[in-house]
Design an enzyme around this catalytic site. Sequence first.
Site, PDB file in Angstrom:
ATOM      1  N   GLY A 191     100.528  53.826  89.536  1.00 19.01           N
ATOM      2  CA  GLY A 191      99.566  54.656  88.832  1.00 19.01           C
ATOM      3  C   GLY A 191      99.229  55.883  89.653  1.00 19.01           C
ATOM      4  O   GLY A 191     100.036  56.340  90.466  1.00 19.01           O
ATOM      5  N   CYS A 192      98.027  56.426  89.450  1.00 20.21           N
ATOM      6  CA  CYS A 192      97.611  57.635  90.167  1.00 20.21           C
ATOM      7  C   CYS A 192      97.764  57.460  91.672  1.00 20.21           C
ATOM      8  O   CYS A 192      97.218  56.520  92.255  1.00 20.21           O
ATOM      9  CB  CYS A 192      96.161  57.965  89.824  1.00 20.21           C
ATOM     10  SG  CYS A 192      95.510  59.378  90.734  1.00 20.21           S
ATOM     11  N   PHE A 193      98.508  58.351  92.310  1.00 20.64           N
ATOM     12  CA  PHE A 193      98.846  58.144  93.724  1.00 20.64           C
ATOM     13  C   PHE A 193      97.695  58.369  94.690  1.00 20.64           C
ATOM     14  O   PHE A 193      97.785  57.989  95.852  1.00 20.64           O
ATOM     15  CB  PHE A 193     100.075  58.942  94.155  1.00 20.64           C
ATOM     16  CG  PHE A 193     100.109  60.415  93.826  1.00 20.64           C
ATOM     17  CD1 PHE A 193      98.971  61.164  93.585  1.00 20.64           C
ATOM     18  CD2 PHE A 193     101.346  61.064  93.752  1.00 20.64           C
ATOM     19  CE1 PHE A 193      99.027  62.517  93.295  1.00 20.64           C
ATOM     20  CE2 PHE A 193     101.424  62.431  93.462  1.00 20.64           C
ATOM     21  CZ  PHE A 193     100.259  63.151  93.236  1.00 20.64           C
ATOM     22  N   TRP A 194      96.589  58.929  94.240  1.00 24.00           N
ATOM     23  CA  TRP A 194      95.458  59.127  95.149  1.00 24.00           C
ATOM     24  C   TRP A 194      94.945  57.790  95.692  1.00 24.00           C
ATOM     25  O   TRP A 194      94.808  57.600  96.892  1.00 24.00           O
ATOM     26  CB  TRP A 194      94.321  59.846  94.426  1.00 24.00           C
ATOM     27  CG  TRP A 194      94.631  61.238  93.993  1.00 24.00           C
ATOM     28  CD1 TRP A 194      95.641  62.043  94.454  1.00 24.00           C
ATOM     29  CD2 TRP A 194      93.925  62.001  93.010  1.00 24.00           C
ATOM     30  NE1 TRP A 194      95.605  63.255  93.812  1.00 24.00           N
ATOM     31  CE2 TRP A 194      94.561  63.262  92.925  1.00 24.00           C
ATOM     32  CE3 TRP A 194      92.821  61.745  92.201  1.00 24.00           C
ATOM     33  CZ2 TRP A 194      94.117  64.255  92.055  1.00 24.00           C
ATOM     34  CZ3 TRP A 194      92.380  62.733  91.334  1.00 24.00           C
ATOM     35  CH2 TRP A 194      93.021  63.968  91.268  1.00 24.00           C
ATOM     36  N   VAL A 204      96.393  54.826  95.404  1.00 22.38           N
ATOM     37  CA  VAL A 204      97.475  54.020  95.974  1.00 22.38           C
ATOM     38  C   VAL A 204      97.700  54.391  97.433  1.00 22.38           C
ATOM     39  O   VAL A 204      97.851  53.517  98.298  1.00 22.38           O
ATOM     40  CB  VAL A 204      98.770  54.192  95.159  1.00 22.38           C
ATOM     41  CG1 VAL A 204      99.898  53.384  95.781  1.00 22.38           C
ATOM     42  CG2 VAL A 204      98.549  53.786  93.710  1.00 22.38           C
TER      43      VAL A 204
END
Length: 212
Positions: free
Chosen positions: A51-54, A56
Amino acid sequence: MSLFDKKHLVTQADALPGRNTPMPIATLHAVNEHSMTNVPAGMEIAYFAMGCFWGVERLFWQLPGVYSTAAGYAGGYTPNPTYREVCSGQTGHAEAVRIVYDPAVISYEQLLQIFWENHDPTQGMQQGNDHGTQYRSAIYPLTPEQNAAAHASCERFQSAMAAAGDHRPITTEIAHATPFYYAEDEHQQYLHKNPYGYCGIGGIGVCLPPDA
């Protein structure tokens, strides 16, 4: 592209052309000041999309044994894409995180456990409220050993879900790693720079059983 289109992966023939110039990024990791690009001797690389890499990236940079992390794009066709291009659904990439880790401290199997237990791997081309092919769940192994471990862990997690009464099929893409492209510097260690920023990841309450 419409939201409907963004739920289907673009073909290589229809992908944006991209560019030859890599995205400029900071030399050092904003959290631990390690190199953003170098891989020290004895260390290995893993690629995950959840999902959103922030959120992760933050999840993994906090782990002992992780040397560096980077937000970027993997699994697609367009060379050196921009964030805007990836979000259009016309590059084929997933938002992914590059993890450089010391296998003497943390194993690939342990990284897989973090992967499976901290997002929903059944949602196809979305993760939570984030919709589009760039938010798909994916593992991009670099070696035959990583590939075997990824597939085996997927089977164990699917069985654990069934045992917990969750019979949804896992939609995680497991495919040999194609080139990883760094995201723009503003996305690197985003939640360190913006501690109250958006983080959309969360698990489904199922634990990955250990490898037999």
